[in-house]
Design a protein around this motif. Structure first.
Motif, PDB file in Angstrom:
ATOM      1  N   ALA A 421       2.786  11.713  15.959  1.00 59.40           N
ATOM      2  CA  ALA A 421       2.435  10.753  17.001  1.00 59.40           C
ATOM      3  C   ALA A 421       0.953  10.418  17.019  1.00 59.40           C
ATOM      4  CB  ALA A 421       2.855  11.300  18.353  1.00 59.40           C
ATOM      5  N   LEU A 422       0.103  11.300  16.481  1.00 59.90           N
ATOM      6  CA  LEU A 422      -1.334  11.045  16.419  1.00 59.90           C
ATOM      7  C   LEU A 422      -1.715  10.561  15.025  1.00 59.90           C
ATOM      8  CD1 LEU A 422      -2.757  14.151  18.329  1.00 59.90           C
ATOM      9  CD2 LEU A 422      -2.754  11.787  19.133  1.00 59.90           C
ATOM     10  N   HIS A 423      -2.775   9.771  14.952  1.00 56.17           N
ATOM     11  CA  HIS A 423      -3.254   9.364  13.633  1.00 56.17           C
ATOM     12  C   HIS A 423      -4.770   9.167  13.652  1.00 56.17           C
ATOM     13  CE1 HIS A 423      -3.447   5.202  15.148  1.00 56.17           C
ATOM     14  NE2 HIS A 423      -2.173   5.327  15.521  1.00 56.17           N
ATOM     15  N   VAL A 424      -5.376   9.450  12.503  1.00 61.42           N
ATOM     16  CA  VAL A 424      -6.790   9.161  12.263  1.00 61.42           C
ATOM     17  C   VAL A 424      -6.840   8.088  11.187  1.00 61.42           C
ATOM     18  CG1 VAL A 424      -8.980  10.074  11.406  1.00 61.42           C
ATOM     19  CG2 VAL A 424      -7.581  11.448  12.959  1.00 61.42           C
ATOM     20  N   ASN A 425      -7.723   7.112  11.384  1.00 60.28           N
ATOM     21  CA  ASN A 425      -7.798   5.946  10.510  1.00 60.28           C
ATOM     22  C   ASN A 425      -9.204   5.773   9.964  1.00 60.28           C
ATOM     23  OD1 ASN A 425      -5.086   4.319  11.475  1.00 60.28           O
ATOM     24  ND2 ASN A 425      -6.063   5.416  13.159  1.00 60.28           N
ATOM     25  N   LEU A 426      -9.291   5.273   8.759  1.00 56.72           N
ATOM     26  CA  LEU A 426     -10.561   4.895   8.143  1.00 56.72           C
ATOM     27  C   LEU A 426     -10.494   3.412   7.811  1.00 56.72           C
ATOM     28  CD1 LEU A 426     -13.344   5.663   6.988  1.00 56.72           C
ATOM     29  CD2 LEU A 426     -12.196   6.185   4.815  1.00 56.72           C
ATOM     30  N   PHE A 427     -11.401   2.624   8.414  1.00 51.69           N
ATOM     31  CA  PHE A 427     -11.426   1.178   8.206  1.00 51.69           C
ATOM     32  C   PHE A 427     -12.671   0.777   7.408  1.00 51.69           C
ATOM     33  CE2 PHE A 427      -9.246   1.860  12.253  1.00 51.69           C
ATOM     34  CZ  PHE A 427      -8.072   1.131  12.079  1.00 51.69           C
ATOM     35  N   ASP A 428     -12.493  -0.219   6.581  1.00 51.57           N
ATOM     36  CA  ASP A 428     -13.607  -0.872   5.898  1.00 51.57           C
ATOM     37  C   ASP A 428     -13.955  -2.123   6.694  1.00 51.57           C
ATOM     38  OD1 ASP A 428     -15.374  -2.225   4.302  1.00 51.57           O
ATOM     39  OD2 ASP A 428     -14.096  -2.265   2.520  1.00 51.57           O
ATOM     40  N   SER A 430     -17.033  -3.683   6.159  1.00 53.02           N
ATOM     41  CA  SER A 430     -18.196  -4.276   5.488  1.00 53.02           C
ATOM     42  C   SER A 430     -18.150  -5.792   5.562  1.00 53.02           C
ATOM     43  CB  SER A 430     -18.252  -3.810   4.031  1.00 53.02           C
ATOM     44  OG  SER A 430     -17.044  -4.110   3.350  1.00 53.02           O
ATOM     45  N   ASP A 431     -16.952  -6.362   5.472  1.00 54.91           N
ATOM     46  CA  ASP A 431     -16.761  -7.791   5.694  1.00 54.91           C
ATOM     47  C   ASP A 431     -16.151  -7.938   7.068  1.00 54.91           C
ATOM     48  OD1 ASP A 431     -16.148 -10.447   5.792  1.00 54.91           O
ATOM     49  OD2 ASP A 431     -14.990 -10.489   3.930  1.00 54.91           O
ATOM     50  N   LEU A 432     -16.982  -8.321   8.042  1.00 55.82           N
ATOM     51  CA  LEU A 432     -16.532  -8.347   9.430  1.00 55.82           C
ATOM     52  C   LEU A 432     -15.382  -9.334   9.641  1.00 55.82           C
ATOM     53  CD1 LEU A 432     -17.513  -6.683  11.827  1.00 55.82           C
ATOM     54  CD2 LEU A 432     -18.847  -8.652  12.595  1.00 55.82           C
ATOM     55  N   SER A 433     -15.307 -10.320   8.761  1.00 58.67           N
ATOM     56  CA  SER A 433     -14.247 -11.317   8.901  1.00 58.67           C
ATOM     57  C   SER A 433     -12.920 -10.833   8.340  1.00 58.67           C
ATOM     58  CB  SER A 433     -14.648 -12.621   8.206  1.00 58.67           C
ATOM     59  OG  SER A 433     -14.775 -12.410   6.807  1.00 58.67           O
ATOM     60  N   ALA A 434     -12.927  -9.741   7.588  1.00 58.09           N
ATOM     61  CA  ALA A 434     -11.697  -9.245   6.966  1.00 58.09           C
ATOM     62  C   ALA A 434     -11.653  -7.725   7.030  1.00 58.09           C
ATOM     63  CB  ALA A 434     -11.594  -9.731   5.524  1.00 58.09           C
ATOM     64  N   PRO A 435     -11.514  -7.139   8.219  1.00 55.42           N
ATOM     65  CA  PRO A 435     -11.421  -5.674   8.317  1.00 55.42           C
ATOM     66  C   PRO A 435     -10.205  -5.169   7.557  1.00 55.42           C
ATOM     67  CG  PRO A 435     -10.779  -6.687  10.388  1.00 55.42           C
ATOM     68  CD  PRO A 435     -11.326  -7.787   9.530  1.00 55.42           C
ATOM     69  N   ARG A 436     -10.347  -3.993   6.960  1.00 56.47           N
ATOM     70  CA  ARG A 436      -9.279  -3.474   6.103  1.00 56.47           C
ATOM     71  C   ARG A 436      -9.048  -1.998   6.415  1.00 56.47           C
ATOM     72  NH1 ARG A 436      -9.281  -1.005   0.975  1.00 56.47           N
ATOM     73  NH2 ARG A 436     -11.566  -1.158   0.916  1.00 56.47           N
ATOM     74  N   LEU A 437      -7.784  -1.610   6.530  1.00 59.20           N
ATOM     75  CA  LEU A 437      -7.428  -0.204   6.723  1.00 59.20           C
ATOM     76  C   LEU A 437      -7.394   0.474   5.358  1.00 59.20           C
ATOM     77  CD1 LEU A 437      -6.421   2.176   8.475  1.00 59.20           C
ATOM     78  CD2 LEU A 437      -4.097   1.303   8.178  1.00 59.20           C
ATOM     79  N   ILE A 438      -8.301   1.428   5.163  1.00 56.60           N
ATOM     80  CA  ILE A 438      -8.341   2.156   3.899  1.00 56.60           C
ATOM     81  C   ILE A 438      -7.246   3.214   3.860  1.00 56.60           C
ATOM     82  CG2 ILE A 438      -9.734   3.698   2.458  1.00 56.60           C
ATOM     83  CD1 ILE A 438     -12.215   2.300   3.501  1.00 56.60           C
ATOM     84  N   ARG A 439      -7.111   3.965   4.951  1.00 53.22           N
ATOM     85  CA  ARG A 439      -6.156   5.083   4.936  1.00 53.22           C
ATOM     86  C   ARG A 439      -5.872   5.515   6.363  1.00 53.22           C
ATOM     87  NH1 ARG A 439      -2.452   8.369   3.892  1.00 53.22           N
ATOM     88  NH2 ARG A 439      -2.678  10.296   2.709  1.00 53.22           N
ATOM     89  N   ARG A 440      -4.638   5.926   6.602  1.00 48.27           N
ATOM     90  CA  ARG A 440      -4.224   6.502   7.878  1.00 48.27           C
ATOM     91  C   ARG A 440      -3.480   7.796   7.612  1.00 48.27           C
ATOM     92  NH1 ARG A 440      -0.811   3.354  12.506  1.00 48.27           N
ATOM     93  NH2 ARG A 440      -2.933   2.706  13.022  1.00 48.27           N
ATOM     94  N   VAL A 441      -3.773   8.835   8.397  1.00 48.00           N
ATOM     95  CA  VAL A 441      -3.030  10.096   8.306  1.00 48.00           C
ATOM     96  C   VAL A 441      -2.435  10.390   9.681  1.00 48.00           C
ATOM     97  CG1 VAL A 441      -4.351  11.051   6.400  1.00 48.00           C
ATOM     98  CG2 VAL A 441      -5.148  11.447   8.727  1.00 48.00           C
ATOM     99  N   ASN A 442      -1.173  10.813   9.691  1.00 50.73           N
ATOM    100  CA  ASN A 442      -0.465  11.119  10.931  1.00 50.73           C
ATOM    101  C   ASN A 442      -0.234  12.616  11.065  1.00 50.73           C
ATOM    102  OD1 ASN A 442       0.400   8.157  10.312  1.00 50.73           O
ATOM    103  ND2 ASN A 442       1.043   8.503  12.439  1.00 50.73           N
ATOM    104  N   THR A 499     -14.339  10.861   3.216  1.00 53.30           N
ATOM    105  CA  THR A 499     -15.541  10.377   2.530  1.00 53.30           C
ATOM    106  C   THR A 499     -15.664   8.911   2.895  1.00 53.30           C
ATOM    107  OG1 THR A 499     -14.398   9.673   0.513  1.00 53.30           O
ATOM    108  CG2 THR A 499     -15.094  11.979   0.635  1.00 53.30           C
ATOM    109  N   ARG A 500     -16.575   8.244   2.261  1.00 59.08           N
ATOM    110  CA  ARG A 500     -16.759   6.826   2.531  1.00 59.08           C
ATOM    111  C   ARG A 500     -15.488   6.030   2.228  1.00 59.08           C
ATOM    112  NH1 ARG A 500     -20.156   2.513   2.785  1.00 59.08           N
ATOM    113  NH2 ARG A 500     -19.715   0.772   1.389  1.00 59.08           N
ATOM    114  N   ASP A 501     -14.731   6.425   1.241  1.00 61.09           N
ATOM    115  CA  ASP A 501     -13.578   5.646   0.812  1.00 61.09           C
ATOM    116  C   ASP A 501     -12.278   6.440   0.781  1.00 61.09           C
ATOM    117  OD1 ASP A 501     -14.964   3.141   0.253  1.00 61.09           O
ATOM    118  OD2 ASP A 501     -15.915   4.244  -1.396  1.00 61.09           O
ATOM    119  N   SER A 502     -12.244   7.606   1.419  1.00 58.26           N
ATOM    120  CA  SER A 502     -11.017   8.391   1.391  1.00 58.26           C
ATOM    121  C   SER A 502     -10.824   9.134   2.702  1.00 58.26           C
ATOM    122  CB  SER A 502     -11.041   9.395   0.231  1.00 58.26           C
ATOM    123  OG  SER A 502     -12.007  10.401   0.463  1.00 58.26           O
TER     124      SER A 502
END
Length: 833
Positions: A421-428, A430-442, A499-502
């Motif tokens: 039910a809980l999750h931690v997310n890492l978003f990119d 860098s391009d404010l017009s196109a935010p991107r979800l790099i990874r989510r762990v539940n 990390t920055r990308d993981s």
């Protein structure tokens, strides 16, 4: 005429305490008749219970997005540092931890594998947060209970309190000063030497104003021995059911912004943020301005001051169609003059509520949620023209965000995800017009909760940049269907690598009690709950290894003296070690950590789907006896059971026996039965040496009539003189229901019941009942004695019973509510109204 919901005629039952002498011959002293306590009460047995047949047959059964977290924003003095409080603080190798059950605890963390409790300070209050300045602890507490003298009488009241403690000698923590804060503390900050406390008064709390209001109080804490109130600012709330309640604050070194959810009984939209000038380093307060915003403020993260501007994202109104989250900016010319600069109504794909916001320099992030969770990015580089730039949809919602440059870390909920039910997310971002979800762990199981609300969640959710580690304290429940189990509870610190990308899920450090904080010290992980501080080796982050566990408090539901010791029974619902028994010296009954303990989870509770409820604890000789109900969540079956524990060696309590005594039907009850208008006395379970007697009743349901009626009434007698051969006997009582509690005199058990009068349905006869248990194998019922009322107490020395009689008093023009306030137990409505 009485209005709807009022009664013209009411019934008051008055209790008359009588002393009745019971002679050895057990002759009836007289024909005592009482008014029926059940008449007019809505009792399921309004006619009383007659005697059973003689055979005994019974029934069947900051700034830059920090929201004022640090630095010196707003043009303030750089020397004035903003400090935030928490329930844990670390100073050198000392951990200061506030427990809701044990007060302040000072712990030596020098050796994580050998935690030492250096000292404590007990409080009878709920800790809110604290500051540590050197060896001085400034603690804030709510629900602070104390006796005060009001109108010539002592009364027990609750308030909030600022308590200053000296921990230089932790073995003897001393109180230096205290200051009472009326109402409920909402938030606080220390700026320089001034403590700012925001509190909410609901209009009925002790020493509060007569109407709801929010107060800001400044306290000079430069001299710990003499905390001095400098100033106080109060602003009244709406004097109706639409009041604001507890508010959120954002602080700079010059200003304090106070805001909260505001409603209006007139339908007027919008809220106000109170702007308090705190630029005076001595603590003087000035209500400088009020900022009107479009919607509601539900957390501190919706406000932020940055480079001369106040930025706000307000919450849409749930009951007004077409309202959306709004971004507003205000130029700060002075604390008294904030001029509207820009406004942006967010464009949403569908009507949704705001879940969380976060500012980060010239950027802002807003999360809304319905069934999917859009992340909106906002460009604030031109405060006069905020722009909605990008959008990202995802399942669930984000509860809290931590900006990290062109990366964004989010903590959220998604109850529909089978991975947790809980999750931690890492978003990119860098391009404010196109935010991107790099990874989510539940993680977190089927249902999970976090230990803090949104105003304080950043104190629990820790992103440790230097180690690439995220710590998430949580509690949860996992639905498990294998082997018929109904599920398990979990509490602990979830480790997440990043990390920055993981982003990757690491291990779980299980906590005893509700996990409230996690921290790293001397390369070890510390998990803090209200009951324990635990340390873990996380060299292998996938498998945290317990190093030490130090109890700081013990939740106890029952305790009993056994020889020179106190045996305690406690329950922890936050994990699967739900029930345990431990032993402490009689001279130290409040020790957090006993001399020895016994885990009942596997020894008594039966494992999967089965757990103890309603545990009662008794002592005799060198043994402790636990009488409890065993409940099987898989089948709904209930039974009475007994466990016998030998505590002759207190360091190693030994389970001698555990036995199911009898199955309990769905309509079986324990204790007094029948009318709730009879004054309760006695107990549901009593003890005679190693024999235990409980009062039981079975209520019978008639499916044809759709009503219930009194059924079997009996005593369950447990003879535990020989632990290996516990004898259980049922002794049926010669009446059906309406009993009071049990009393004991020597080897005699006493109770009372009443029966309907044969000549008058509104009258009853009360009888004193006695059962001779001098031989538990052959209980003997002594002749019942008619007495004036139910049994309240028994004086064995004089052979006298103290009873309570019942008389009806009829009053007209009195409401049911007023009748209850005057002690009325039953109501007879006016048939004409």
């Amino acid at each position: 005429m009485a209005s709807l919901g009022w009664l013209r005629t009411t019934l008051l039952l008055t209790g008359l305490i009588l002393f009745v002498g019971i002679q050895a011959s057990c002759t009836t002293p007289g024909d005592f008749v009482s008014d029926n306590p059940a008449v007019g009460s809505g009792n399921p047995f309004p006619t009383g219970g007659g005697p059973l047949p003689p055979t005994g047959a019974g029934g069947a059964g900051g700034t830059g997005g920090a929201g004022g977290l640090g630095g010196a924003p707003g043009g303030g003095d750089p020397g004035r540092v903003i400090a935030e409080a928490d329930i844990v603080q670390v100073a050198g190798d000392r951990l200061y931890a506030l427990s809701r059950y044990g007060g302040l605890n000072v712990i030596d963390m020098t050796r994580p594998s050998d935690l030492q409790l250096l000292g404590r300070y007990r409080t009878q209050a709920t800790p809110f947060e604290m500051y540590v300045r050197g060896s001085v602890v400034v603690g804030l507490f709510t629900s602070w209970a104390t006796h005060v003298q009001l109108a010539g009488a002592w009364q027990w009241v609750q308030t909030s309190q600022v308590l200053v403690l000296d921990s230089a000698n932790p073995a003897s923590v001393r109180k230096l000063a205290e200051f009472q804060v009326p109402g409920e503390i909402s938030d606080s900050r220390i700026v320089g030497n001034i403590l700012y406390v925001v509190s909410y008064q609901n209009g009925s709390c002790y020493n509060c104003a007569t109407g709801p209001r929010t107060t800001v109080t400044s306290l000079d804490v430069s001299n710990p021995s003499s905390v001095r109130k400098v100033d106080e600012l109060a602003f009244d709330e709406v004097h109706d059911q639409w009041g604001w309640g507890r508010r959120s604050i954002t602080v700079t070194t010059s200003r304090l912004y106070v805001a909260g959810r505001q409603y209006s009984s007139t339908g007027e939209l919008g809220s106000e943020i109170q702007v308090v000038d705190i630029a005076d380093p001595a603590g003087d307060l000035v209500l400088a301005g009020r900022v009107r915003v479009d919607g509601q403020i539900t957390s501190r993260w919706q406000m932020d001051e940055y480079q001369g501007y106040l930025r706000v994202v307000s919450q849409p109104w749930q009951w007004v169609q077409g309202t959306v989250p709004t971004v507003q900016t205000f130029q700060i010319r002075s604390s008294a003059e904030l001029v509207p600069a820009g406004r942006l109504a967010l464009v949403l794909p569908r009507p949704e509520q705001l879940q969380s916001t976060r500012f980060d320099g010239t950027r802002a992030y807003a999360i809304t949620a319905e069934r999917t969770d859009p992340l909106f990015t906002i460009d604030l580089s031109d405060p006069a023209a905020p722009r909605q730039v990008g959008e990202l949809e995802m399942p669930g919602f984000i509860y809290h965000m931590e900006p990290r440059g062109d990366r964004l870390i989010g903590l959220g909920f998604d109850q529909q995800n089978p991975l947790g039910a809980l999750h931690v997310n890492l978003f990119d971002v860098s391009d404010l017009s196109a935010p991107r979800l790099i990874r989510r762990v539940n993680f977190g199981g089927s249902w999970a909760s976090l230990p803090e609300d949104q105003d304080r969640i950043q104190k629990a959710f820790k992103v440790l940049d230097d180690t690439g580690l995220i710590l998430v304290p949580f509690s949860g429940h996992t639905n498990v269907t294998s082997a018929g189990c109904w599920g398990t509870y979990t509490s602990g610190i979830q480790l997440v690598n990043f990390t920055r990308d993981s982003l990757s899920l690491a291990g779980l450090a299980p906590a005893y009690g509700e996990a409230r904080r996690g921290l790293i010290h001397r390369e070890a992980l510390f998990a803090v709950s209200d009951e324990r501080v635990q340390s873990f080796d996380i060299t292998n982050r996938s498998a945290p290894r317990l190093l030490d566990s130090l109890a700081v408090a013990r939740q106890v539901q029952a305790a009993v003296g056994v020889q020179d010791y106190v045996v305690r029974l406690g329950t922890d619902w936050w994990n699967n070690s739900t029930t345990s028994l431990d032993v402490t010296p009689l001279s130290q009954p409040d020790l957090a950590q006993g001399l020895g303990s016994l885990d009942f989870t596997s020894a008594v509770e039966g494992g999967c789907g089965s757990y103890m409820s309603s545990g009662r604890l008794f002592g005799h000789g060198s043994r402790a006896y636990v009488l409890y109900h065993d409940y099987d969540a898989r089948t709904g079956a209930r039974s009475s059971a007994a466990a016998i524990v030998d505590v002759a060696n207190p360091a190693s309590p030994k389970l001698e026996a555990n036995r199911v005594l009898a199955a309990l039907g769905p309509y079986d009850t324990e204790g007094a039965s029948g009318s709730n208008n009879v004054v309760f006395s006695g107990d549901a379970v009593v003890q005679i040496g190693s024999t235990f007697i409980s009062s039981r009743a079975r209520i019978e349901y008639d499916p044809l009539l759709g009503t219930t009626r009194p059924g079997k009434q009996w005593l369950e007698i447990v003879d535990a003189a020989t632990p290996s051969n516990i004898a259980v006997r049922e002794f049926q009582l010669p009446f059906t229901a309406f009993t009071s509690g049990l009393h004991v005199h020597g080897t005699t058990v006493l109770t009372s019941h009443y029966e309907s009068s044969l000549s008058d349905a509104g009258k009853v006869h009360f009888y004193l009942d006695r059962v001779d248990l001098s031989n538990p194998a052959a209980p003997r019922y002594l002749a019942k004695v008619n007495v004036p009322g139910s049994l309240l107490a028994w004086d064995g020395a004089s052979g006298r019973a103290i009873t309570v009689d019942y008389r009806r008093v009829v009053q007209t023009g009195v409401s049911a509510y007023d009748c209850l306030g005057r002690g009325g137990a039953g109501f007879t409505p006016d048939p004409l109204n």
